[in-house]
Design a protein around this motif. Structure first.
Motif, PDB file in Angstrom:
ATOM      1  N   THR A  92     -15.156  -5.167  -4.936  1.00  0.00           N
ATOM      2  CA  THR A  92     -14.463  -5.852  -3.725  1.00  0.00           C
ATOM      3  C   THR A  92     -15.217  -5.224  -2.562  1.00  0.00           C
ATOM      4  OG1 THR A  92     -12.805  -3.918  -3.553  1.00  0.00           O
ATOM      5  CG2 THR A  92     -12.192  -5.936  -5.051  1.00  0.00           C
ATOM      6  N   ASN A 146      -0.002  -2.209  -3.789  1.00  0.00           N
ATOM      7  CA  ASN A 146       0.630  -3.123  -2.942  1.00  0.00           C
ATOM      8  C   ASN A 146      -0.453  -3.870  -2.051  1.00  0.00           C
ATOM      9  OD1 ASN A 146       0.521  -1.875  -0.230  1.00  0.00           O
ATOM     10  ND2 ASN A 146       1.743  -0.504  -1.267  1.00  0.00           N
ATOM     11  N   THR A 147      -0.162  -4.976  -1.394  1.00  0.00           N
ATOM     12  CA  THR A 147      -1.381  -5.512  -0.461  1.00  0.00           C
ATOM     13  C   THR A 147      -0.533  -5.574   0.920  1.00  0.00           C
ATOM     14  OG1 THR A 147      -0.405  -7.883  -0.949  1.00  0.00           O
ATOM     15  CG2 THR A 147      -2.147  -6.886  -2.280  1.00  0.00           C
ATOM     16  N   ASP A 148       0.380  -4.660   1.062  1.00  0.00           N
ATOM     17  CA  ASP A 148       0.688  -4.499   2.551  1.00  0.00           C
ATOM     18  C   ASP A 148      -0.297  -4.402   3.577  1.00  0.00           C
ATOM     19  OD1 ASP A 148       3.289  -4.662   1.225  1.00  0.00           O
ATOM     20  OD2 ASP A 148       3.914  -2.827   1.504  1.00  0.00           O
ATOM     21  N   GLN A 150      -3.204  -5.317   3.949  1.00  0.00           N
ATOM     22  CA  GLN A 150      -4.067  -6.444   4.119  1.00  0.00           C
ATOM     23  C   GLN A 150      -3.439  -7.679   3.209  1.00  0.00           C
ATOM     24  OE1 GLN A 150      -8.098  -6.985   2.122  1.00  0.00           O
ATOM     25  NE2 GLN A 150      -8.905  -7.131   4.346  1.00  0.00           N
ATOM     26  N   PRO A 151      -2.406  -8.300   3.708  1.00  0.00           N
ATOM     27  CA  PRO A 151      -1.686  -9.307   3.213  1.00  0.00           C
ATOM     28  C   PRO A 151      -2.712 -10.561   2.789  1.00  0.00           C
ATOM     29  CG  PRO A 151      -1.024  -9.141   5.427  1.00  0.00           C
ATOM     30  CD  PRO A 151      -1.769  -7.966   5.105  1.00  0.00           C
ATOM     31  N   ALA A 152      -3.519 -11.188   3.647  1.00  0.00           N
ATOM     32  CA  ALA A 152      -4.100 -12.372   3.629  1.00  0.00           C
ATOM     33  C   ALA A 152      -5.225 -12.373   4.397  1.00  0.00           C
ATOM     34  CB  ALA A 152      -3.257 -13.480   3.877  1.00  0.00           C
ATOM     35  N   ILE A 153      -6.316 -13.121   4.234  1.00  0.00           N
ATOM     36  CA  ILE A 153      -7.538 -13.313   5.135  1.00  0.00           C
ATOM     37  C   ILE A 153      -7.058 -13.705   6.203  1.00  0.00           C
ATOM     38  CG2 ILE A 153      -9.585 -14.519   5.307  1.00  0.00           C
ATOM     39  CD1 ILE A 153      -9.830 -14.885   2.334  1.00  0.00           C
ATOM     40  N   ARG A 155      -4.989 -12.284   8.402  1.00  0.00           N
ATOM     41  CA  ARG A 155      -3.489 -12.164   8.842  1.00  0.00           C
ATOM     42  C   ARG A 155      -3.486 -10.717   8.891  1.00  0.00           C
ATOM     43  NH1 ARG A 155       1.147 -13.685   4.677  1.00  0.00           N
ATOM     44  NH2 ARG A 155       2.693 -12.332   5.704  1.00  0.00           N
ATOM     45  N   GLY A 157      -0.875  -7.272   8.634  1.00  0.00           N
ATOM     46  CA  GLY A 157       0.247  -6.940   7.960  1.00  0.00           C
ATOM     47  C   GLY A 157       0.953  -5.915   8.793  1.00  0.00           C
ATOM     48  N   HIS A 182      -5.096  -4.244   9.005  1.00  0.00           N
ATOM     49  CA  HIS A 182      -5.754  -5.216   8.058  1.00  0.00           C
ATOM     50  C   HIS A 182      -7.053  -4.625   7.567  1.00  0.00           C
ATOM     51  CE1 HIS A 182      -7.152  -9.386   6.654  1.00  0.00           C
ATOM     52  NE2 HIS A 182      -8.268  -8.727   7.004  1.00  0.00           N
ATOM     53  N   HIS A 184      -8.697  -3.200   3.704  1.00  0.00           N
ATOM     54  CA  HIS A 184      -8.815  -2.790   2.018  1.00  0.00           C
ATOM     55  C   HIS A 184      -8.931  -1.362   1.568  1.00  0.00           C
ATOM     56  CE1 HIS A 184     -12.563  -3.489  -0.097  1.00  0.00           C
ATOM     57  NE2 HIS A 184     -12.705  -3.784   1.319  1.00  0.00           N
TER      58      HIS A 184
END
Length: 250
Positions: A92, A146-148, A150-153, A155, A157, A182, A184
């Motif tokens: 990734t 969890n993805t807290d 970096q919740p989305a591209i 976007r 958190g 933001h 990862h």
């Protein structure tokens, strides 16, 4: 009598350099490689009373060539090349940007030599950690389930962060704050001399300081995204003012 160009108008605002991206970009009629930066960084420095100057990831960055700066912001952005901290790239991990890495490691070294105040944001905090011999988790969701962060591209958190009592950061922001983030990747082994001063509920390192330095703070979040709260940038600008005043008294 002084000319208009040299008329005294009070102390000049501190000059704060901000590192930038080198990206393929489209603007106007052009599509080309360009030096770019989110406007929010510039607005945050301005709101804090500083003059922002953009520093491209190109050039001869060393103490002798950046002595005109009063402070430095290491901005967010692409993943640092994993070989710099002795790891193979995770699937990734983003495409390496060695030009930017080289420029920013050199800028940080120059800033430390000059005792410049430094605010290291997101990637900037990770770069600070690697520069001091630390390592990174290359994909934080594998560590915290969890993805807290970096919740989305494209976007941000939100995370609740606990700040260590007695730290410089606590003196600026208090013991608890909700931040925008933001990322990862995150800090794994902490670099030599760095003190962890804030964490998220899942244990992710959210801020570090370098004791003994005039002002070196790294935050994993993106404080520039909240223009209404300029406390971190104001602390940086204030430290830059004090450094300049100290130099003028010498």
């Amino acid at each position: 009598m002084a000319s208009n160009g040299s008329r005294a108008r009070g102390p000049r605002p501190p000059v704060i350099g901000i590192t930038t991206y080198l990206e393929h970009s489209a603007f106007g009629i052009w599509e080309t490689e360009a030096v770019v930066l989110h406007r929010s960084y510039v607005e945050s420095v301005r709101a804090a009373g500083g003059n922002a100057v953009l520093l491209p990831p190109l050039g001869d960055w060393r103490a002798e060539t950046v002595g005109w700066l009063d402070g430095l912001v290491l901005s967010g952005g692409a993943d640092i090349e994993s070989t710099r901290y002795g790891q193979d790239p995770h699937p990734t991990t983003g495409t390496p940007q060695p030009t930017r890495d080289e420029a920013e490691f050199a800028l940080l070294a120059a800033a430390r030599e000059l005792d410049l105040p430094v605010l290291a944001v997101c990637r900037g905090m990770q770069l600070l950690n690697v520069a001091l011999g630390g390592t990174l988790h290359q994909h934080t969701p594998e560590q915290v389930a969890n993805t807290d962060h970096q919740p989305a591209i494209a976007r941000f958190g939100k995370n609740d962060v606990t700040i260590r009592r007695g730290s410089r950061l606590a003196g600026i922001l208090g013991r608890a704050v909700t931040v925008q983030c933001h990322h990862h990747q995150s800090l794994d082994r902490v670099g030599e001399g760095l003190a962890v001063v804030a964490t998220a509920a899942d244990g992710t390192v959210e801020a570090v300081e370098l004791p003994g330095a005039r002002f070196i703070i790294g935050v994993q979040s993106h404080p520039e995204q909240n223009i209404e709260d300029s406390r971190l940038f104001a602390a940086l600008v204030d430290a830059a003012k004090r450094r300049r005043e100290d130099l003028e008294r010498e």
